[in-house]
Design a protein around this motif. Structure first.
Motif, short mmCIF file in Angstrom:
data_model
loop_
_atom_site.label_atom_id
_atom_site.label_comp_id
_atom_site.label_asym_id
_atom_site.label_seq_id
_atom_site.Cartn_x
_atom_site.Cartn_y
_atom_site.Cartn_z
N GLY A 118 0.60 -1.25 0.11
CA GLY A 118 -0.68 0.21 0.07
C GLY A 118 0.82 0.94 -0.23
N ARG A 119 2.16 0.96 0.70
CA ARG A 119 2.43 2.71 0.98
C ARG A 119 3.63 2.89 -0.41
NH1 ARG A 119 2.98 7.46 1.73
NH2 ARG A 119 4.60 7.57 0.45
N LEU A 120 3.66 1.35 -1.28
CA LEU A 120 4.71 2.12 -2.94
C LEU A 120 3.39 2.37 -3.45
CD1 LEU A 120 6.82 0.15 -4.45
CD2 LEU A 120 5.53 -0.82 -4.79
N ALA A 121 2.39 2.28 -3.71
CA ALA A 121 1.05 2.82 -4.28
C ALA A 121 1.01 4.08 -3.81
CB ALA A 121 -0.57 1.52 -3.66
N SER A 122 0.85 4.91 -2.73
CA SER A 122 0.84 5.93 -2.47
C SER A 122 2.24 6.95 -2.82
CB SER A 122 0.88 6.10 -1.10
OG SER A 122 -0.81 5.49 -1.09
N CYS A 123 3.57 5.79 -2.63
CA CYS A 123 4.61 6.71 -3.36
C CYS A 123 4.92 6.75 -4.55
CB CYS A 123 5.72 5.70 -3.38
SG CYS A 123 6.65 5.75 -1.39
N PHE A 124 4.56 6.23 -6.05
CA PHE A 124 4.02 6.41 -6.86
C PHE A 124 3.24 6.63 -7.14
CE2 PHE A 124 4.83 0.95 -8.70
CZ PHE A 124 6.41 1.48 -7.78
N MET A 125 1.96 7.21 -6.35
CA MET A 125 1.19 8.07 -6.81
C MET A 125 1.69 9.82 -6.41
SD MET A 125 -1.70 6.81 -7.45
CE MET A 125 -2.73 8.32 -8.04
N ASP A 126 2.97 9.63 -5.32
CA ASP A 126 3.30 11.02 -5.50
C ASP A 126 4.60 11.22 -6.41
OD1 ASP A 126 4.71 13.00 -2.91
OD2 ASP A 126 6.39 12.66 -4.71
N SER A 127 4.95 10.30 -6.83
CA SER A 127 6.26 10.17 -8.07
C SER A 127 4.71 10.58 -9.79
CB SER A 127 6.73 8.88 -8.37
OG SER A 127 7.76 9.37 -7.43
N LEU A 128 4.22 10.03 -9.67
CA LEU A 128 3.32 10.05 -11.04
C LEU A 128 3.21 11.77 -11.18
CD1 LEU A 128 0.87 6.65 -10.82
CD2 LEU A 128 2.23 7.68 -13.21
N ALA A 129 2.50 12.65 -10.41
CA ALA A 129 2.04 13.40 -10.34
C ALA A 129 3.55 14.64 -10.21
CB ALA A 129 1.44 13.70 -8.74
N SER A 130 4.56 13.95 -9.75
CA SER A 130 5.96 14.68 -9.18
C SER A 130 6.10 14.78 -11.26
CB SER A 130 7.04 14.54 -8.52
OG SER A 130 5.73 15.00 -7.64
N LEU A 131 6.18 13.76 -12.04
CA LEU A 131 6.53 13.88 -12.78
C LEU A 131 6.04 14.69 -13.92
CD1 LEU A 131 8.00 9.67 -12.33
CD2 LEU A 131 9.75 12.38 -13.13
N GLY A 132 4.91 14.73 -13.99
CA GLY A 132 3.40 15.43 -14.37
C GLY A 132 2.78 14.37 -15.33
N MET A 133 3.04 13.13 -14.54
CA MET A 133 1.79 12.33 -15.74
C MET A 133 0.95 12.01 -15.45
SD MET A 133 4.92 9.24 -15.94
CE MET A 133 6.56 9.63 -16.67
N PRO A 215 -6.99 15.02 -4.01
CA PRO A 215 -6.05 15.11 -5.15
C PRO A 215 -4.60 14.89 -4.18
CG PRO A 215 -6.32 17.14 -2.93
CD PRO A 215 -7.43 16.27 -3.10
N MET A 216 -3.40 14.46 -5.70
CA MET A 216 -2.94 14.04 -5.39
C MET A 216 -1.51 15.17 -5.83
SD MET A 216 -2.71 11.04 -3.68
CE MET A 216 -3.45 11.10 -3.05
N VAL A 217 -0.76 15.40 -5.53
CA VAL A 217 0.29 17.06 -5.63
C VAL A 217 1.26 16.71 -6.00
CG1 VAL A 217 0.67 19.06 -4.78
CG2 VAL A 217 -1.62 17.93 -3.88
N GLY A 218 1.38 16.95 -7.08
CA GLY A 218 2.67 17.35 -7.90
C GLY A 218 3.64 18.00 -7.03
N TYR A 219 5.12 17.63 -7.10
CA TYR A 219 5.85 18.79 -6.44
C TYR A 219 6.24 19.75 -7.44
CZ TYR A 219 10.51 20.08 -4.61
OH TYR A 219 11.35 20.77 -4.18
N ARG A 220 6.28 20.97 -6.97
CA ARG A 220 6.33 22.32 -8.31
C ARG A 220 5.90 22.35 -9.69
NH1 ARG A 220 10.09 23.74 -2.99
NH2 ARG A 220 8.50 22.77 -1.68
N ASN A 221 4.85 21.56 -9.89
CA ASN A 221 5.10 21.59 -11.63
C ASN A 221 3.25 21.75 -11.98
OD1 ASN A 221 3.62 18.94 -10.63
ND2 ASN A 221 4.84 18.33 -12.23
N ASP A 222 2.71 21.79 -10.64
CA ASP A 222 1.44 22.90 -10.96
C ASP A 222 0.39 21.08 -10.95
OD1 ASP A 222 2.39 24.98 -10.40
OD2 ASP A 222 2.27 25.93 -12.47
N THR A 223 0.82 20.59 -11.54
CA THR A 223 0.08 19.22 -11.60
C THR A 223 -0.67 18.40 -9.98
OG1 THR A 223 1.83 18.41 -13.46
CG2 THR A 223 0.01 17.13 -12.42
N VAL A 224 -1.94 18.28 -10.71
CA VAL A 224 -2.33 17.76 -9.12
C VAL A 224 -3.08 16.55 -9.61
CG1 VAL A 224 -4.24 17.86 -7.66
CG2 VAL A 224 -2.93 19.76 -8.03
#
Ligand code: NBG
Length: 809
Positions: A118-133, A215-224
């Motif tokens: 489950g934690r992996l799934a959440s790390c993935f959500m963070d990375s997807l948003a942070s990569l702007g995908m 909302p899954m907020v991306g890192y400084r890239n305006d992606t949610v």
């Protein structure tokens, strides 16, 4: 995003007042947190809307990550941070004489998962948003998360986790996007006037699936991006049919509790209902999107990737087939082509008991139409495979076997990609667990080693370390994790090493205070902090750790002047409520803690701290303070592990068997910078194959080991019922399934080396630095980039100069 402190202060006061109709000065922490959370969510909302609109306008390919578990952790800090607002918020609150840290602690930590999966799934959500995908999560909004663990007299007690008690500010109930999910009843097929066979249903149980979006907020890239969790309700038009509360139970219970078992799902009807409920609602909402925007159905695989996270959502395959055939009227062949190209599957464990199998009768009764489709998939599979590969392989790989539906087989057959979560694990899948499938479909298999988000696990959990790295190498590593390797250049720099030691000491002091507060135990922050945090399972071998501590205790008792470096052994672990042996291990560790922590002969040489209710928030406190990371599973059993990566990134040195991702950690950091011990997976396989293992022989021939094992049953450890005997029996009389005794001697030896190294603080700090500097390859950003390139075929939707930017690894 741009918000000034002044603006924030004004808006925060207004927000509070509008919610509670009195001034913030009178608010409780929960109320203040709720107001703050909602305000941050307001800031998020425009990006959330714009991101969604952008995806639709550009018709980009979207990933849907289907998972029965998500463990997002508290979201206030990470949302504010990713938005670039954390400093403004902190400053604004302190102007109001409020402490951000205090308010942040008032947030409930949603325990909607068991552990690593489950934690992996959440790390993935963070990375997807942070990569702007364009990445969406799809799961269940369990009303009660994983149980809250308490120790009573050293025994684990499970309490309900009512995480929604004070409301959840991050979610938005989306009544516009509900779907209907059908269970049971009778189904038959009839030809309609266009000549299509269409199903007719009668007497079904109809359940309304209501989405709650977060909302899954991306890192400084305006992606949610969006995490959609479904809740089960009675359909409004059927409310009149329910006369009593009891009658509504079968519906409500579907999303009431998370199954508290991370490797062993018993064949329970309710669990199957949960799986289908989540899958059906998720697939329906995807297809609805295609209908709304009139996208040709054959283009589905170019526009969506559906990921099956472990076998739990494997019913995606027949559900997508059902919708394409029954509702979209495609032919079987067309539907199969789409389904297969759309779905991909990750396996997360080789434990046989965790590879789900459902009784055919249960499946037929609960999901009659789905069963028909599974049967047809199976028949066609057998028809194609038999002439090419013969009987043995065909029957070993069939979906329907001996009265059960084999979900892993369904997932493999219905997916174009199958991956494991570390190199060794993927090899084991190909050579053992799924070996026959590897013969049928070698091109489907690939490895995707797990990763973690440095944002939560380093930047936020360990601000002092982050500051030190920034100071030495600049801030680029935050957007381009591979830059972290520049930090290696400081391995001989005295100033950096001293500062690194200081940072660790500060973190340990903080944890020591927390230990005092919650456990009442005084520990010396200068002692070595030795950490094992993960679910309790015999294969993870917390009892090997226990035996070593007991061994140390006996040595210190025999010779109080023995030269041991003072240590604090820290545990965090929940045991599945029905997993008796795991609970017995907890009890023995707790009783040993009582003995050791109160023995004046021992003093600071040995302390044991077993935290209650291990979860994401506790991990954030423990990990930055760890010196040693215990990764001691029996080689071949731990698919990957992810606490190993978090601990490494925070400068802990790994003490490990060559299992899961430990092997890759060793490869990146170099064998001389961690402690390896124990059997290799090859040796484990050989030992199992030749059946030569005799645990009792080890017990009888190694006096130190005998001494330790005897202490389990001799009354040395106080307040045990039969738990010491249970451990002794499993290890000696039942031949030690996980080779604990076999690895004991080399484990003790490795532990002694740990002591020796710790005496040289400079050398320790140097190795710690090298670990930190070598941890970038375990950034989930890279893992996600590989999933995106190889499996999902999705790309970033942000400009290259925005947000996270991956150059190389
Ligand atoms: C777990 C494995 C871990 C792995 C995580 C994430 C399950 C079923 N599996 O080793 O035990 O790190 O998945 O992949 O929870």
């Amino acid at each position: 995003m741009e918000v000034t402190v002044k603006q924030f202060v004004k808006e925060f006061k207004q927000q509070f007042q509008s919610m509670y109709a009195y001034s913030y000065e009178e608010g409780s922490n929960e109320q203040l947190y709720n107001a703050l959370g909602l305000l941050v969510k307001n800031y998020i909302s425009s990006y959330w809307k714009e991101t969604r609109e952008k995806y639709i306008k550009n018709s980009v390919k979207q990933v849907y990550y289907f998972s029965m578990e998500f463990l997002p952790g508290r979201q206030l800090r990470s949302n504010a941070y990713n938005l670039g607002l954390l400093d403004v918020v902190k400053e604004g609150l302190s102007e109001l004489e409020l402490s951000f840290d205090q308010l942040a602690e008032a947030e409930a930590d949603p325990a909607l998962g068991n552990g690593g999966l489950g934690r992996l799934a959440s790390c993935f959500m963070d990375s997807l948003a942070s990569l702007g995908m364009a990445g969406n999560g799809n799961g269940i909004r369990y009303q009660y998360g994983l149980f809250r663990q308490k120790f009573v007299d050293g025994y684990q007690v499970e309490l309900p986790e009512n995480w929604l008690r004070y409301r959840n500010v991050w979610e938005t109930r989306n009544d516009k996007s509900t779907c209907m999910v059908r269970f049971g009843g009778n189904v038959w097929l009839e030809e309609n006037h266009q000549g299509h066979l269409v199903p007719h249903y009668e007497n079904t149980l109809n359940v309304l699936a209501v989405p709650y979006d977060t909302p899954m907020v991306g890192y400084r890239n305006d992606t949610v991006n969006n995490l959609r969790l479904w809740s089960a309700e009675i359909p409004v038009e059927e409310e009149a049919n329910y006369h009593t509360i009891e009658e509504t139970e079968p519906i409500k219970e579907i999303t009431q509790v998370l199954y508290p078992d991370d490797s062993n799902y018993e064949g329970r009807l309710l669990r199957l209902k949960q799986e289908y409920f989540m899958v059906s609602a998720g697939v329906q909402s995807i297809i609805r999107h295609f209908r709304k925007y009139n996208v040709p159905r054959k283009n589905i695989p170019d526009k969506v990737a559906i990921h099956i996270n472990d076998t739990h959502p494997a019913l995606v395959v027949p559900e997508l087939m059902r919708i394409l055939i029954d509702e979209e009227h495609l032919s079987w062949e067309q539907a199969w082509e789409i389904t297969f190209k759309t779905c991909s599957y990750t396996n997360h464990t080789i434990l046989r008991e965790a590879l789900e199998k459902w009784p055919i009768d249960m499946m037929k009764e609960l999901l009659p139409r789905i069963y028909m489709i599974i049967e047809e998939i199976n028949n066609r599979f057998v028809e194609n495979t038999l002439p090419l590969y013969g009987e043995r392989i065909t029957w070993q790989t069939a979906i329907l076997q001996n009265g059960v539906v084999n979900m892993a087989h369904l997932a493999v057959i219905g997916s174009h990609s199958v991956n494991g979560v570390a190199k060794l694990h993927t090899d084991i899948l190909m050579n053992d667990v799924l070996k026959d499938f590897f013969e049928l479909y070698p091109e489907r298999f690939n490895n995707k080693t797990n990763g973690i988000t440095q944002r939560r696990w380093v930047h936020l959990a360990n601000p002092e370390l982050t500051k030190l790295i920034d100071e030495k190498i600049g801030e680029n590593w935050k957007l381009t994790p591979s830059e972290l390797k520049v930090f290696k250049g400081f391995e001989k720099d005295k100033d950096t090493l001293n500062k690194l030691t200081d940072v660790k000491l500060k973190n340990k002091k903080r944890l020591a205070d927390y230990i005092k507060e919650v456990k009442g135990i005084t520990v010396d922050p200068n002692a070595l902090f030795d950490v094992q945090i993960k679910r309790l399972h015999a294969y993870k071998r917390q009892h090997l750790n226990l035996l070593h501590i007991l061994h140390r205790y006996l040595e210190i008792k025999a010779d109080p002047s023995a030269d041991y470096v003072p240590r604090v052994f820290i545990f965090g672990a929940k045991a599945a409520p029905s997993y008796h042996y795991a609970k017995q291990i907890i009890k023995v560790i707790n009783s040993l803690a009582d003995l050791v922590n109160n023995d004046p002969d021992v003093g600071d040489k040995l302390k044991i701290v077993f935290f209650e209710n291990y979860g994401v928030s506790l991990a954030e406190k423990i990990i930055p303070a760890a010196d040693i990371s215990e990764q001691i599973s029996l080689a071949s059993m731990e698919a990957s592990g992810t606490s190993n990566m978090k601990l490494m990134a925070n400068g802990a040195l790994t003490l490990a068997t060559l299992d899961g991702a430990n092997i890759e950690i060793k490869d990146f950091v170099g064998e001389e910078n961690l402690f390896v011990f124990g059997l290799s997976s090859k040796e484990v396989y050989e030992l199992k194959a030749n059946q030569s293992y005799q645990a009792r022989e080890l017990y009888e021939s190694n006096p130190k080991l005998k001494n330790v094992l005897d202490a389990l049953t001799s009354g040395t450890i106080p307040n045990l019922q039969d738990e010491g005997y249970a451990l002794f029996d499993s290890l000696v009389n039942f031949n030690d399934e996980y080779f604990v005794l076999k690895d004991f001697a080399s484990y003790v030896e490795a532990q002694n080396k740990v002591d020796d190294l710790y005496k040289d603080q400079n050398e320790w700090a140097r190795k710690s630095l090298l670990n930190i500097a070598s941890s970038a390859p375990f950034s989930a950003d890279y893992t996600i980039q590989r999933y995106a390139d190889d499996i999902w075929k999705v790309r970033s939707c942000v400009e290259e100069d925005e947000g996270v930017h991956l150059v190389d690894e």
